[in-house]
Every structure is written in C-alpha cells, then in structure tokens.
Scaffold this active site. Structure first.
Site, PDB file in Angstrom:
ATOM      1  N   HIS A 117      -3.259  -1.788  -7.200  1.00 47.35           N
ATOM      2  CA  HIS A 117      -2.638  -0.505  -7.495  1.00 47.35           C
ATOM      3  C   HIS A 117      -3.722   0.461  -7.946  1.00 47.35           C
ATOM      4  O   HIS A 117      -4.492   0.157  -8.858  1.00 47.35           O
ATOM      5  CB  HIS A 117      -1.593  -0.651  -8.608  1.00 47.35           C
ATOM      6  CG  HIS A 117      -0.433  -1.524  -8.241  1.00 47.35           C
ATOM      7  ND1 HIS A 117       0.334  -2.183  -9.173  1.00 47.35           N
ATOM      8  CD2 HIS A 117       0.080  -1.848  -7.036  1.00 47.35           C
ATOM      9  CE1 HIS A 117       1.280  -2.871  -8.544  1.00 47.35           C
ATOM     10  NE2 HIS A 117       1.138  -2.673  -7.251  1.00 47.35           N
ATOM     11  N   ASP A 135       0.825  -1.225   0.000  1.00 43.89           N
ATOM     12  CA  ASP A 135       0.000   0.000   0.000  1.00 43.89           C
ATOM     13  C   ASP A 135       0.851   1.263   0.000  1.00 43.89           C
ATOM     14  O   ASP A 135       0.411   2.316   0.469  1.00 43.89           O
ATOM     15  CB  ASP A 135      -0.949   0.026   1.215  1.00 43.89           C
ATOM     16  CG  ASP A 135      -1.738  -1.266   1.363  1.00 43.89           C
ATOM     17  OD1 ASP A 135      -2.282  -1.727   0.346  1.00 43.89           O
ATOM     18  OD2 ASP A 135      -1.787  -1.800   2.478  1.00 43.89           O
TER      19      ASP A 135
END
Length: 422
Positions: free
Chosen positions: A41, A13
């Site tokens: 993503h 992340d």
C-alpha cells in the site's frame, strides 16, 4: 459502524492504501487479515511517501492500534525493515503494533521454491512475485508450517526446522537449487524472533474485548477479489483468501460483527504478472502508456486497460459491498474518449465472468461503451459538484454498471485528494 472492511475489487493495486489512510483516523484498530509482503500500500502524507507491505496502514494515526492477524504470512526481515523505517520517520510502535503468534513465517526455502517452481513451469509459469507466498500457504494447509508460537519452546522450533529442511532440501536440490544450512537458518530466525518478540501477542482477547466495548475496527484486505484462489482467475491468483469473509479466519472477527464493506475500485483496470485481462490495451499507443503503472511491491510493470464493469460488479456482489471508493480518476483526464467494458461475449453470445475459467476468459470479447473525456486537470478539486460534467457522467456511469453507490472519488495521491459524495 463497529467493523469496516476495505477490500479491492480488481486484481489488486486499486489504491486500498489511500482508502485506508482516509478512514483510519476514525478507528481504534486497523488490522491486516490476509496475504503477505507480496502486497503493498502506497501512502502519501505529512511523514513522507511510504510503501507499506505488512504493517497496517493506520499506523500513521497515533491513537490507532495496529493488528497483524494469524491469516497473514510474515517475512520477518521485511517486517523488521518496515518497523525500522516507520520508527525512523518518528512513529512510535510500542504498545501500538501487535502480531498474532498464529501467523505463519516465510522461511528461506519458501522463497527458493517459489522461484524454482516458476522456472520449472517454463511457459506455464504463474507469474508469482517469488516472495514465497504460495509455498508458505501450501505448508500451512499441509501441516508443515512454522508459526511464531513455535518459538515459545525453542526446541520445538529446532525440531520443526530440522524436519522441514530435511524435506525441502531434497526438493530444492532436485530442482537444481542449493540446499540450505540448518545452523545458519536457525540462528537467523532466532534473531528475527528476538527483535519481533515485543510485538507478538495473542489477538483474540484484544479483538473480542474491543468488540464488546464498542471499539471501531478497520480491516485491510491484501490484493484484490479477483486474485482469490476460489473465485479469482485460478491458477493466476494468490495463496490466501482475498474476500471479506476471510476476516473471520484471518483475524477472529465473527461474521455478524461486520457492519460495512467498502470496495476500492480504480477508474481503469490494471494487472501485474500473468493471467487473463479482457480489457487490456495491448498496442503501444497513448492509452496503453498512460494506464501502465509500476507495482509498489515488486517494481514490475502493471498491464493497463479500460474499466471492466463485469468484474467490478461480480466482486461487489460476491463480497456484499456497500459503497465504492473510486481511485485515480485524475489519470483519465488526458483522454478525448474513454472506453468502459459493460460485459462480455464469447462465440457471439453474452457471458458472465463467473461462467468462465481463466483460460476461456482469455477468449472473451469485451462489449464497450464509449464516453467523452473531460480533458481538464481535476487534481485539486475537492467538491463533487466542481468536477467537470463529463467526469461526473463517467463516475455515475460506473456507479450504475456496478449497481453500488460510489461514495468517494480520489483524484490525486495526497491524503486530502478525496472527494466525498453526499
């Protein structure tokens, strides 16, 4: 630079999608070499906002070809949905997307078992995404996996599925689940294969010929270095190797061909799921709320905390990172003071991350350095010299602590919100 790797230096992340989108236009190939749809993503560009889980993020550049390597595990339903969403946005994938026949397939029993194992562990649950990632990698290593190459001879797939359902249904029912039906699963996955068959091709000659002819490769790593099963906070990790070295097995890239490794680092720290996080802010004050996020893949809440230089420094050394791509600096703009973890103490003595297992990492005391915040909205700034002096001090402090130059600073979700440092 013929082969560049983009990898995360934290627990995932970090904003790798933004980094990949920033560079991908300069590359001939963008490739995924590990992980599955437990990673995501987020890309914001002229096509819209996309949460990409399996298709390489370079797909948004028309001349770039996208490779999904054999080290990736594929949930075909997720991949097909993702392909359709990209095509509906006007992107052409024919002769641009290539999937390795060596990639293992996430089957229905993998997802079932992932959830059943977590429930059986009770308080000791790992905190997986329940996407079937751990069980499919376990099958890969224990010679029980099913790959796209098994569909070349449909009898091979049928035979393998018969064997696996015979094994898995016993475990599923023993743990209180419902056994899976062969015909339903067989038909479903043959249909998936029919839809993905135009994209499935052996990648080895593509990679080798590309390297020989001087083509440029940008490689995407899923998750982050601290989720690696060997070097991460085991057992609170993922099923695939998350290091730069995994590009060799996961895509067929010779180690000597790797010329640059860029580490993506968030300006603070987050973690989703269970596992130790030394700099986590556990109260419900302003800082905890400001640094808390929602995961792109699962919708789960990411725990937030101050930047942990001990972890970022370790990840940089382990992977041989050349440059850092720092993300989300703008999130820290609201703070009067910002904490930076410079190291750890355990029982009053200095310790390093690599000396500890996941359970002892829970007990460390972070050593903090306090810096003053800049209290200005920095979104829209496009030159490093135009950042507030205190924001530059923060960036340069992290750079010194990690011992790797920060080459780029992202200060917003948009594609153009990246400051390149000279």
């Amino acid at each position: 630079m013929s082969v560049t790797i983009i990898l995360g230096t934290q627990w995932g992340d970090e904003g790798k999608g933004k980094a990949i989108d920033t560079f991908a236009g300069d590359f001939d190939y963008v490739a995924r070499y590990n992980g599955g749809n437990n990673a995501g993503h987020t890309i914001v560009n002229e096509f819209g906002t996309f949460k990409i889980h399996l298709v390489p993020s370079g797909v948004f550049y028309p001349r770039t070809k996208c490779l999904i390597g054999g080290g990736v595990v594929i949930d075909p339903a997720v991949l097909i949905e993702e392909i359709h969403s990209l095509q509906n946005a006007g992107l052409k994938l024919d002769k641009r997307l290539f999937i390795s026949p060596r990639a293992h397939i996430i089957m229905p029993y993998h997802k079932l078992l992932d959830g059943l194992y977590e429930e059986a562990k009770g308080p000791g649950a790992t905190g997986t995404t329940r996407r079937g990632i751990g069980p499919v990698y376990a099958d890969k290593i224990s010679y029980n996996g099913i790959r796209w190459s098994d569909f070349t001879d449909i009898e091979t797939f049928a035979e393998k599925l018969h064997v696996q359902l015979g094994i898995k249904n016993k475990i599923i029912t023993a743990l209180g689940g419902t056994a899976l039906d062969f015909e339903k699963t067989y038909t479903e996955y043959r249909n998936y294969h029919a839809q993905l068959k135009p994209f499935i091709t052996e990648l080895f000659p593509i990679v080798q010929n590309g390297l020989k002819s001087g083509k440029k490769f940008l490689l995407e790593q899923a998750m982050g270095a601290l989720l690696d099963p060997d070097w991460g906070t085991y057992p609170f990790v993922t099923g695939s190797t998350t290091l730069a070295s995994a590009a060799t097995g996961g895509l067929g890239i010779p180690p000597r061909s790797i010329s640059r490794i860029i580490g993506v680092t968030k300006a603070y720290t987050t973690r989703v799921g269970a596992g130790p996080m030394p700099t986590e802010i556990k109260d419900e004050g302003q800082a905890a709320k400001a640094l808390r996020e929602v995961a792109a893949t699962t919708g789960r809440i990411r725990r937030g905390g101050w930047f942990d230089a001990e972890l970022a420094r370790f990840a940089a050394q382990l992977n041989g990172i050349d440059r850092i791509f720092l993300t989300k600096l703008d999130v820290l703009s609201e703070f009067d003071e910002i904490q930076i973890c410079t190291g750890y103490q355990l029982n009053g003595k200095p310790v390093h991350y690599y000396e500890l297992d996941a359970y002892r990492l829970e007990d460390v005391k972070p050593i903090y350095k306090t810096v003053r915040g800049w209290k200005e909205d920095i979104r829209g700034v496009r030159k490093y010299k135009d950042l507030p002096p205190r924001a530059r001090i923060y960036v340069e402090t992290l750079e010194k602590l990690i011992s790797v130059k920060i080459g780029w600073v992202a200060n917003g979700p948009e594609r153009e919100a990246v400051i390149k440092r000279t």
